[in-house]
Write an enzyme that holds these catalytic residues in place. Sequence first.
Site, PDB file in Angstrom:
ATOM      1  N   LEU A  33      28.157  19.486  -1.239  1.00 50.03           N
ATOM      2  CA  LEU A  33      27.972  19.303   0.202  1.00 50.03           C
ATOM      3  C   LEU A  33      28.276  20.566   1.001  1.00 50.03           C
ATOM      4  CD1 LEU A  33      29.537  15.737   0.577  1.00 50.03           C
ATOM      5  CD2 LEU A  33      27.154  16.367   0.148  1.00 50.03           C
ATOM      6  N   HIS A  37      24.664  18.849   5.209  1.00 47.52           N
ATOM      7  CA  HIS A  37      24.879  17.443   4.857  1.00 47.52           C
ATOM      8  C   HIS A  37      25.786  16.769   5.898  1.00 47.52           C
ATOM      9  CE1 HIS A  37      24.239  19.267   0.723  1.00 47.52           C
ATOM     10  NE2 HIS A  37      23.323  18.329   0.746  1.00 47.52           N
ATOM     11  N   GLU A 148      15.445  17.279   8.028  1.00 48.65           N
ATOM     12  CA  GLU A 148      14.105  17.828   8.291  1.00 48.65           C
ATOM     13  C   GLU A 148      13.855  19.079   7.446  1.00 48.65           C
ATOM     14  OE1 GLU A 148      14.013  18.385  12.519  1.00 48.65           O
ATOM     15  OE2 GLU A 148      13.734  16.247  12.903  1.00 48.65           O
ATOM     16  N   ASP A 150      13.928  19.263   4.266  1.00 51.17           N
ATOM     17  CA  ASP A 150      13.013  18.809   3.209  1.00 51.17           C
ATOM     18  C   ASP A 150      11.929  17.983   3.897  1.00 51.17           C
ATOM     19  OD1 ASP A 150      14.480  19.730   0.698  1.00 51.17           O
ATOM     20  OD2 ASP A 150      16.050  18.734   1.836  1.00 51.17           O
ATOM     21  N   GLN A 153       9.620  15.554   2.037  1.00 47.43           N
ATOM     22  CA  GLN A 153      10.429  14.411   1.576  1.00 47.43           C
ATOM     23  C   GLN A 153      10.621  13.388   2.699  1.00 47.43           C
ATOM     24  OE1 GLN A 153      14.087  14.710  -0.957  1.00 47.43           O
ATOM     25  NE2 GLN A 153      15.138  14.491   0.982  1.00 47.43           N
TER      26      GLN A 153
HETATM   27  P1  AMP Z   1      20.366  17.137  -1.196  1.00 43.18           P
HETATM   28  O1  AMP Z   1      21.800  16.888  -1.523  1.00 43.18           O
HETATM   29  O2  AMP Z   1      19.926  18.545  -1.385  1.00 43.18           O
HETATM   30  O3  AMP Z   1      19.435  16.122  -1.820  1.00 43.18           O
HETATM   31  O4  AMP Z   1      20.259  16.910   0.368  1.00 43.18           O
HETATM   32  C1  AMP Z   1      20.696  15.713   0.951  1.00 43.18           C
HETATM   33  C2  AMP Z   1      20.157  15.645   2.345  1.00 43.18           C
HETATM   34  O5  AMP Z   1      20.644  16.745   3.113  1.00 43.18           O
HETATM   35  C3  AMP Z   1      18.623  15.711   2.403  1.00 43.18           C
HETATM   36  O6  AMP Z   1      18.160  14.737   3.317  1.00 43.18           O
HETATM   37  C4  AMP Z   1      18.377  17.125   2.880  1.00 43.18           C
HETATM   38  O7  AMP Z   1      17.170  17.246   3.592  1.00 43.18           O
HETATM   39  C5  AMP Z   1      19.565  17.358   3.791  1.00 43.18           C
HETATM   40  N1  AMP Z   1      19.849  18.775   4.036  1.00 43.18           N
HETATM   41  C6  AMP Z   1      19.935  19.775   3.117  1.00 43.18           C
HETATM   42  N2  AMP Z   1      20.154  20.959   3.723  1.00 43.18           N
HETATM   43  C7  AMP Z   1      20.203  20.708   5.058  1.00 43.18           C
HETATM   44  C8  AMP Z   1      20.388  21.529   6.224  1.00 43.18           C
HETATM   45  N3  AMP Z   1      20.585  22.854   6.141  1.00 43.18           N
HETATM   46  N4  AMP Z   1      20.376  20.933   7.447  1.00 43.18           N
HETATM   47  C9  AMP Z   1      20.197  19.569   7.541  1.00 43.18           C
HETATM   48  N5  AMP Z   1      20.003  18.754   6.484  1.00 43.18           N
HETATM   49  C10 AMP Z   1      20.010  19.311   5.264  1.00 43.18           C
END
Ligand code: AMP
Length: 281
Positions: A33, A37, A148, A150, A153
């Site tokens: 995290l 996140h 946003e 991703d 996704q």
């Molecule tokens: P992950 O653990 O990489 O699967 O990401 C979990 C969630 O966090 C996903 O919905 C990602 O789009 C979001 N996320 C990852 N990096 C960022 C960021 N820099 N800003 C906002 N949300 C993010």
Amino acid sequence: MKICRTVEETRAAVAALRTAGQRIGFVPTMGALHAGHMSLVSLAKTASEATVASIFVNPTQFGQAADLQSYPRDEARDLAMLQEAGVEIVFLPEVTTIYPPGHETIVETTHLANILHGKIRPGHFRGVTSVVTRLFNIVQPDVAVFGEKDYQQLQVIKRMVADLHMPVEILGGPICREADGLAMSSRNLRLTAEDRAAAVVLSQALQAAEDLAKTGTTVEAIRDVIANTIATEPRATLQGLDTVTADTLDNLHGPLTTPLAVMLSVQFSDILLIDQKVIQP
Ligand code: AMP
């Protein structure tokens, strides 16, 4: 903060909050995290009364076993961050909890999953929709938050929820950035100091595109300004540049008259970074 590892424990913990009349917000993650996140957790907290986060490194969304193996994991640090943020429940399942022995059911958006990023990573979005469906069925949230960053996704999940009449509201969280504009990502830590400094070029390219759009422009001119900005940085290799409609992700051309989602991926040594911006006409 309650830590749940089984479906039964999670359902019971969520049910207790629901009985108390609380609306449940959900933030699915793969751990490692960072502030990005945590910004989604904050958004979930404003949209609900109780927040559930999950940490699950989902094997079905990884193409190569090596990527899955090398995915960063630090459960103790993640739990401390979630506790600090005031999350009520963390769901930390094993792979066999999410995918029971003999499992064979997949969930797939047939078009959105197989264009753009989905072409480069076959099966990736099918893995995402298959795991998010299972997580939604276990947690049964009222609202779920996805970044946003991703962008494809987020659109895939919105489509799935609409198509399958899932009773959950999907919120998109804005990209959380470092001070110089680089989108936060667990991959940033793997960049060399030189590549880290050079990586600012992604957000600079998207900013240049937004500035150009203010004067009235075409999609082609936006693509040029992005490619030219990335080309000014010798350490950067442009891998992907998609200029599409904001919801259905269809390619756009000609004068900019509708919101344009720009999805950018750039390689630095062996690390691929992504960023995106929705540009208004
Ligand atoms: P992950 O653990 O990489 O699967 O990401 C979990 C969630 O966090 C996903 O919905 C990602 O789009 C979001 N996320 C990852 N990096 C960022 C960021 N820099 N800003 C906002 N949300 C993010």
